[in-house]
Scaffold this active site. Structure first.
Site, PDB file in Angstrom:
ATOM      1  N   PRO A 119       0.834  -1.206   0.000  1.00 24.02           N
ATOM      2  CA  PRO A 119       0.000   0.000   0.000  1.00 24.02           C
ATOM      3  C   PRO A 119       0.864   1.250   0.000  1.00 24.02           C
ATOM      4  O   PRO A 119       1.847   1.341   0.740  1.00 24.02           O
ATOM      5  CB  PRO A 119      -0.787  -0.122   1.307  1.00 24.02           C
ATOM      6  CG  PRO A 119      -0.866  -1.589   1.550  1.00 24.02           C
ATOM      7  CD  PRO A 119       0.424  -2.162   1.036  1.00 24.02           C
ATOM      8  N   CYS A 120       0.498   2.199  -0.833  1.00 21.20           N
ATOM      9  CA  CYS A 120       1.401   3.318  -1.088  1.00 21.20           C
ATOM     10  C   CYS A 120       1.266   4.469  -0.100  1.00 21.20           C
ATOM     11  O   CYS A 120       2.048   5.398  -0.129  1.00 21.20           O
ATOM     12  CB  CYS A 120       1.193   3.839  -2.511  1.00 21.20           C
ATOM     13  SG  CYS A 120      -0.465   4.499  -2.779  1.00 21.20           S
TER      14      CYS A 120
END
Length: 409
Positions: A119-120
């Site tokens: 997840p960024c």
């Protein structure tokens, strides 16, 4: 028959990266994703690919038309394929169980590729502004990614993330990722690639790290920068029914025009005479007045609306200094700005450029900007669908990367 190259998709989201690799001829062994809605989308897409491969795709279209339930659709697919979509957060506690499912699915096959990106939010500039991200456990999810490389020893891997990963903690996180991967016997290289160079009608930059086992002597593939000849309004949206705020269909929407060169060549419009989820949010009168001003300013002056410059009676937020660009029109004469997950919260940043429709874009329009094919169905709800789409890797970008990797292996 030649056996297909195989891959595992980690932090898979709703499957944009995976779909590109499947279109390039790869075979998924498993998808791992913690969000249930995204997993349901992956299961539904797994059903599509299975039924299509077995010349039964009409059974999938029955689901899109609302004639059979989701459970009925999934029941048409071998259970092990549905179970290969693993709805788990990747952690030390869940890894043994995830490995067990993947090992069963593999049988005697090898994993040729691991793809995916943690997840960024932990690496994004916006995320780092919200709190001290040094303590965010998402910063360390790359360690679990590396464990998959260690266990399955794929020939190559693709690690995708936001450009913010380059500067996160002054580059410290990226350096840690590189060191950890090299210890497992891989060479790797990073580049910032833009989706618009893969025929996606969107300006979307992503860091793409590609690695290969040291003995393979590969190099980072070369990707050409292409001039896009197509436009969002003329080529991407033109065949969809015109809607007003709050209108649209969750299931079948018939096309109002024949296909065009862009939609056909990209496979976005892929054979059937309808699409789904062309459904727009309801907007209140105040927002619709702002939308109209924003579109008129963009069309006539080629300028973005500054929230603070609106007539006072339309300003409902006390803070007019930050997020002054919170109302933004999708470019009508070129490509879209980046689609992000916040589209699930409101559509103000993605106003449809046709002033006569006066609304934010639909789920299907957002999916098309991300180059998902029209028969791709996003599960659960409109909000969940928008979030999945905003978090995805554009399918055409993924396919372009997959094509190069296929040539290399």
């Amino acid at each position: 028959m030649e056996s297909k190259l195989t891959f595992i998709d980690l932090f898979a989201g709703c499957g944009g990266l995976s779909e590109g690799f499947i279109q390039a001829g790869f075979k998924p062994i498993a998808h791992v994703e913690m969000n249930k809605d995204a997993c349901d989308t992956l299961k539904t897409r797994t059903a599509f690919h299975y039924l299509k491969e077995n010349e039964r795709v009409d059974e999938y279209y029955e689901y899109l038309k609302g004639k059979i339930s989701r459970d009925e659709l999934w029941s048409k697919v071998p259970l092990h394929l549905i179970k290969s979509v693993i709805n788990k957060e990747i952690s030390p506690k869940t890894l043994p169980e995830i490995f067990e499912v993947i090992d069963k699915e593999l049988l005697n096959n090898k994993v040729d590729l691991v793809i995916g990106g943690p997840p960024c939010q932990a690496y994004s500039v916006a995320g780092r502004a919200r709190k001290n991200m040094n303590d965010d456990p998402r910063n360390h999810l790359y360690k679990h990614y590396v464990k998959f490389l260690k266990r399955y020893k794929p020939k190559m891997f693709v690690f995708e993330n936001v450009p913010g990963i380059l500067s996160a903690s002054n580059g410290e996180y990226l350096e840690k990722i590189f060191k950890a991967v090299k210890r497992e016997g891989y060479n790797l290289e990073k580049k910032v690639l833009n989706a618009k160079n893969f025929n996606v009608l969107q300006d979307r930059k992503r860091v793409i790290i590609i690695g290969w086992r040291k003995e393979l002597k590969f190099e980072y593939p070369k990707f050409e920068e292409k001039e896009i000849q197509f436009e969002v309004l003329t080529h991407l949206f033109s065949d969809l029914p015109k809607l007003k705020s709050g209108q649209g269909e969750w299931n079948v929407s018939k096309y109002v025009k024949n296909t065009n060169t862009y939609l056909e060549s990209t496979g976005i419009r892929n054979g059937i005479d309808f699409t789904t989820q062309h459904i727009a949010r309801f907007n209140n009168e105040n927002d619709l007045k702002i939308y109209r001003i924003a579109v008129e300013k963009w069309i006539s002056e080629n300028k973005r609306l500054n929230y603070a410059e609106l007539p006072k009676e339309l300003i409902k937020h006390s803070n007019t200094k930050t997020f002054s660009n919170r109302f933004q029109v999708v470019n009508h004469k070129g490509i879209s700005h980046t689609v992000v997950a916040h589209i699930c919260a409101d559509g103000h940043y993605y106003i449809h450029p046709d002033i006569n429709q006066n609304r934010s874009i639909t789920v299907r329009e957002a999916a098309r900007i991300q180059s998902f094919p029209d028969d791709y169905f996003f599960e659960s709800s409109r909000t969940a669908a928008f979030k999945q789409i905003g978090n995805a890797v554009p399918v055409l970008m993924a396919k372009g990367i997959a094509d190069k990797i296929k040539e290399m292996i």
